[in-house]
Design a protein around this motif. Sequence first.
Motif, PDB file in Angstrom:
ATOM      1  N   ASN A 131       1.534  50.680  28.240  1.00  0.00           N
ATOM      2  CA  ASN A 131       1.868  50.981  26.878  1.00  0.00           C
ATOM      3  C   ASN A 131       0.603  51.642  26.038  1.00  0.00           C
ATOM      4  O   ASN A 131       0.998  52.565  25.196  1.00  0.00           O
ATOM      5  N   ASN A 161       8.057  49.402  21.407  1.00  0.00           N
ATOM      6  CA  ASN A 161       8.591  49.807  22.668  1.00  0.00           C
ATOM      7  C   ASN A 161       8.049  51.312  22.848  1.00  0.00           C
ATOM      8  O   ASN A 161       8.774  52.101  22.957  1.00  0.00           O
ATOM      9  N   PRO A 162       6.599  51.071  23.132  1.00  0.00           N
ATOM     10  CA  PRO A 162       6.010  52.583  23.340  1.00  0.00           C
ATOM     11  C   PRO A 162       6.569  53.459  24.353  1.00  0.00           C
ATOM     12  O   PRO A 162       6.631  54.581  24.435  1.00  0.00           O
ATOM     13  N   THR A 163       7.091  52.919  25.597  1.00  0.00           N
ATOM     14  CA  THR A 163       7.537  53.576  26.741  1.00  0.00           C
ATOM     15  C   THR A 163       8.936  54.547  26.335  1.00  0.00           C
ATOM     16  O   THR A 163       9.085  55.176  27.094  1.00  0.00           O
ATOM     17  N   THR A 172       9.998  51.963  34.211  1.00  0.00           N
ATOM     18  CA  THR A 172       9.058  52.839  33.510  1.00  0.00           C
ATOM     19  C   THR A 172       8.658  54.108  34.195  1.00  0.00           C
ATOM     20  O   THR A 172       7.859  54.652  34.248  1.00  0.00           O
TER      21      THR A 172
END
Length: 201
Positions: free
Chosen positions: A66, A85-87, A143
């Motif tokens: 993150n 939700n930085p991704t 990810t």
Amino acid sequence: MIVFALEYRDSISDFTGKIDNDLRDLELSSDEWKILEEIAEILKDATVFFSTDSPTLSEVIPAMDNIDAAFTNFIIEETIPDPANPTTHAKVQEIHLSDIIKSSVSVAKLTLNKYYTLTDDSEVYRFAMILHPEHKLDYFKNTGWSDDWIDNAREMMRVAYRERYEPRYELLTRSRSGKATKASRQSPRKAMKKVRNIYHL
């Protein structure tokens, strides 16, 4: 320190803004205060996590992911990611960063990557993620981790079970029954099959 500065923003602005104090060069602009607010928001969850008395290994990699995603957005896209939700790299707000802030974030990212790489030196981080009910191998797939890395992590988990836990299970069964019956010899294999089904191995 950032949280403290934001909490006492008015007092700091008043103090640095007075000509008699000769601190006008240190006075922050509205844009600079906004940058501090965004940085504090990005680092908030990680700060809470790393400040806990008993952080778990399964939370280390997601926390680093993150932070890394947020720093990447700062450096390359110059956007502020959604803290929830930085991704996703969602552009919540476009912001133009000063060269000083960009350089600082770049150095921070290099330091983070150094410690991130060190997690590969210990298999326990992989195992903790794979065995975590919420993450498993799906976390790495979602990810964007490489297929080779995921396959390697899966194989490491299988080897660890076969070499460390399957023999113990069979020895325990023998000690209880007095001899290794056909059923007891199959139990470790059945157990491993069950583990594979649960954790997608």
